[in-house]
Design a protein around this motif. Structure first.
Motif, PDB file in Angstrom:
ATOM      1  N   ALA A  41      43.440  45.346  33.897  1.00  0.00           N
ATOM      2  CA  ALA A  41      42.804  44.093  34.300  1.00  0.00           C
ATOM      3  C   ALA A  41      41.285  44.248  34.295  1.00  0.00           C
ATOM      4  O   ALA A  41      40.760  45.335  34.553  1.00  0.00           O
ATOM      5  CB  ALA A  41      43.285  43.691  35.690  1.00  0.00           C
ATOM      6  N   TRP A  42      40.603  43.156  34.013  1.00  0.00           N
ATOM      7  CA  TRP A  42      39.140  43.164  34.053  1.00  0.00           C
ATOM      8  C   TRP A  42      38.634  41.761  34.340  1.00  0.00           C
ATOM      9  O   TRP A  42      39.380  40.791  34.331  1.00  0.00           O
ATOM     10  CB  TRP A  42      38.566  43.707  32.747  1.00  0.00           C
ATOM     11  N   GLN A  43      37.333  41.690  34.602  1.00  0.00           N
ATOM     12  CA  GLN A  43      36.702  40.432  34.978  1.00  0.00           C
ATOM     13  C   GLN A  43      35.489  40.193  34.096  1.00  0.00           C
ATOM     14  O   GLN A  43      34.678  41.101  33.875  1.00  0.00           O
ATOM     15  CB  GLN A  43      36.288  40.472  36.449  1.00  0.00           C
ATOM     16  N   SER A  44      35.362  38.983  33.566  1.00  0.00           N
ATOM     17  CA  SER A  44      34.186  38.567  32.798  1.00  0.00           C
ATOM     18  C   SER A  44      33.546  37.406  33.539  1.00  0.00           C
ATOM     19  O   SER A  44      34.087  36.292  33.531  1.00  0.00           O
ATOM     20  CB  SER A  44      34.577  38.140  31.387  1.00  0.00           C
ATOM     21  N   GLY A  45      32.428  37.669  34.212  1.00  0.00           N
ATOM     22  CA  GLY A  45      31.857  36.633  35.061  1.00  0.00           C
ATOM     23  C   GLY A  45      32.832  36.305  36.178  1.00  0.00           C
ATOM     24  O   GLY A  45      33.246  37.180  36.937  1.00  0.00           O
ATOM     25  N   SER A  46      33.235  35.056  36.257  1.00  0.00           N
ATOM     26  CA  SER A  46      34.196  34.650  37.282  1.00  0.00           C
ATOM     27  C   SER A  46      35.616  34.527  36.724  1.00  0.00           C
ATOM     28  O   SER A  46      36.509  34.040  37.413  1.00  0.00           O
ATOM     29  CB  SER A  46      33.775  33.307  37.890  1.00  0.00           C
ATOM     30  N   THR A  47      35.828  34.969  35.490  1.00  0.00           N
ATOM     31  CA  THR A  47      37.136  34.837  34.842  1.00  0.00           C
ATOM     32  C   THR A  47      37.864  36.167  34.848  1.00  0.00           C
ATOM     33  O   THR A  47      37.295  37.212  34.504  1.00  0.00           O
ATOM     34  CB  THR A  47      36.981  34.347  33.396  1.00  0.00           C
ATOM     35  N   TYR A  48      39.135  36.126  35.222  1.00  0.00           N
ATOM     36  CA  TYR A  48      39.965  37.327  35.288  1.00  0.00           C
ATOM     37  C   TYR A  48      40.878  37.406  34.067  1.00  0.00           C
ATOM     38  O   TYR A  48      41.392  36.396  33.592  1.00  0.00           O
ATOM     39  CB  TYR A  48      40.808  37.321  36.561  1.00  0.00           C
ATOM     40  N   HIS A  49      41.082  38.625  33.599  1.00  0.00           N
ATOM     41  CA  HIS A  49      41.925  38.870  32.431  1.00  0.00           C
ATOM     42  C   HIS A  49      42.840  40.062  32.714  1.00  0.00           C
ATOM     43  O   HIS A  49      42.536  40.903  33.562  1.00  0.00           O
ATOM     44  CB  HIS A  49      41.085  39.204  31.192  1.00  0.00           C
ATOM     45  N   ALA A  50      43.919  40.152  31.970  1.00  0.00           N
ATOM     46  CA  ALA A  50      44.792  41.315  32.063  1.00  0.00           C
ATOM     47  C   ALA A  50      45.610  41.435  30.787  1.00  0.00           C
ATOM     48  O   ALA A  50      45.968  40.434  30.174  1.00  0.00           O
ATOM     49  CB  ALA A  50      45.723  41.211  33.269  1.00  0.00           C
ATOM     50  N   GLU A  51      45.886  42.658  30.410  1.00  0.00           N
ATOM     51  CA  GLU A  51      46.781  42.948  29.306  1.00  0.00           C
ATOM     52  C   GLU A  51      47.934  43.791  29.827  1.00  0.00           C
ATOM     53  O   GLU A  51      47.732  44.766  30.555  1.00  0.00           O
ATOM     54  CB  GLU A  51      46.061  43.707  28.190  1.00  0.00           C
ATOM     55  N   ARG A  52      49.137  43.404  29.437  1.00  0.00           N
ATOM     56  CA  ARG A  52      50.335  44.124  29.849  1.00  0.00           C
ATOM     57  C   ARG A  52      50.696  45.159  28.795  1.00  0.00           C
ATOM     58  O   ARG A  52      50.732  44.865  27.598  1.00  0.00           O
ATOM     59  CB  ARG A  52      51.506  43.154  30.028  1.00  0.00           C
ATOM     60  N   LEU A  53      50.963  46.382  29.249  1.00  0.00           N
ATOM     61  CA  LEU A  53      51.417  47.460  28.390  1.00  0.00           C
ATOM     62  C   LEU A  53      52.743  47.976  28.932  1.00  0.00           C
ATOM     63  O   LEU A  53      53.061  47.805  30.109  1.00  0.00           O
ATOM     64  CB  LEU A  53      50.385  48.592  28.353  1.00  0.00           C
ATOM     65  N   VAL A  54      53.518  48.605  28.075  1.00  0.00           N
ATOM     66  CA  VAL A  54      54.818  49.131  28.489  1.00  0.00           C
ATOM     67  C   VAL A  54      54.661  50.604  28.818  1.00  0.00           C
ATOM     68  O   VAL A  54      54.294  51.413  27.953  1.00  0.00           O
ATOM     69  CB  VAL A  54      55.873  48.947  27.380  1.00  0.00           C
ATOM     70  N   PRO A  55      54.936  50.989  30.049  1.00  0.00           N
ATOM     71  CA  PRO A  55      54.827  52.413  30.392  1.00  0.00           C
ATOM     72  C   PRO A  55      55.922  53.236  29.735  1.00  0.00           C
ATOM     73  O   PRO A  55      57.000  52.725  29.415  1.00  0.00           O
ATOM     74  CB  PRO A  55      54.967  52.417  31.922  1.00  0.00           C
TER      75      PRO A  55
END
Length: 292
Positions: free
Chosen positions: A146-160
């Motif tokens: 997960a990460w944040q760009s300004g006030s926007t949140y993002h996430a990428e799902r990966l398979v462990p």
């Protein structure tokens, strides 16, 4: 209609990925939402042996607040709600209980609006906590970055990697995220920042493809040592496990200890007095919705 939302617990940071990594775990809160003609009724059913004492049952309840926020965003109004919360995730232990409650409320709002959960759900959920690692894991399942760009949140799902078998050691004591964040310094040495960058990059590879690298990948210099005064017993257990070669970390803001094993057990001879030790598989699904 009655909607049943099932939300997994989560662990965050995984040592080197402070405020970035999250992983969903197979321990679930179940929230039932039913629309009524008027009013609000909240029932809390505690599977955590008293963890729910003092939890509000009015508009200040976290699931209700998140549901209301989602309804405003989706531009729908609900005349009345009956909410039943079957809680299994222990509160204030570093297993994402507040994120799970928020995700449940947001998912309920989407259900009431007749809409599929989309990327905006993460934004709504992450705004409650100011970071997206736990919320993204509960929403998406698996391992998330997960990460944040300004006030926007993002996430990428990966398979462990399928060989990873998480084990948690949950103490009776609690901690508050606000308190443990207050122990962190405003600045860290450049060498520690570089160390963290290398280990967190390695962790993505270790979690998804090379579990044999997990021990090195979970090394941390950004947060765990600074938080030791808040839960010294947890840090002692983490260090004892690491001295045996186990990729052990503090789960989220603590005080639960997470061990990323490939066996599902902790080594003999490690003192776990005062901790409940449980193997919790990775939840690969994330939040679920059932309509009845």
């Amino acid at each position: 209609m009655k909607y049943t939302i099932t939300v997994p617990a989560s662990t965050a940071n995984l040592g080197s990925g402070f405020d970035t990594f999250g992983m969903a775990l197979a321990l679930h809160d179940v929230v039932e939402v039913e629309v009524t003609g008027s009013g609000l009724a909240v029932e809390v059913i505690d599977a955590g042996a008293g963890d729910m004492s003092g939890v509000p049952t009015d508009e200040s309840h976290l699931v209700v607040r998140a549901l209301r926020r989602a309804c405003r965003y989706l531009d729908i109004s609900v005349p009345g709600i009956v909410l039943r919360c079957h809680n299994a995730i222990p509160h204030s232990r570093g297993l994402g209980s507040s994120a799970a409650a928020v995700v449940a409320g947001v998912a309920a709002g989407y259900a009431l609006a007749g809409k599929d959960i989309d990327g905006s759900a993460l934004q709504l959920a992450a705004e409650f906590e100011g970071h997206a690692d736990n919320a993204a894991a509960s929403l998406l399942g698996g391992f998330v970055v997960a990460w944040q760009s300004g006030s926007t949140y993002h996430a990428e799902r990966l398979v462990p990697h399928s060989a990873i078998r998480p084990v948690v050691a949950i103490p009776e004591v609690r901690s508050a995220t606000e308190q443990t964040r207050g122990l962190l310094p405003d600045r860290v040495p450049h060498r520690d920042a570089a160390f963290a960058a290398s280990r967190s990059a390695l962790a993505v590879h270790a979690v998804t493809a090379r579990p044999d690298l997990l021990f090195a990948a979970t090394e941390d210099r950004l947060h765990q040592d600074y938080r030791e005064p808040a839960y010294p017993a947890s840090v002692r257990l983490m260090r004892a496990l690491r001295s045996r070669g186990v990729a052990a970390v503090i789960s989220g803001a603590g005080p639960t200890v997470l061990a990323l094993t490939t066996t599902g057990i902790l080594p003999d001879g490690v003192d776990v007095a005062g901790f409940e030790v449980i193997e919790l598989p990775v939840d690969l699904v994330g939040v679920r919705l059932c309509v009845s």
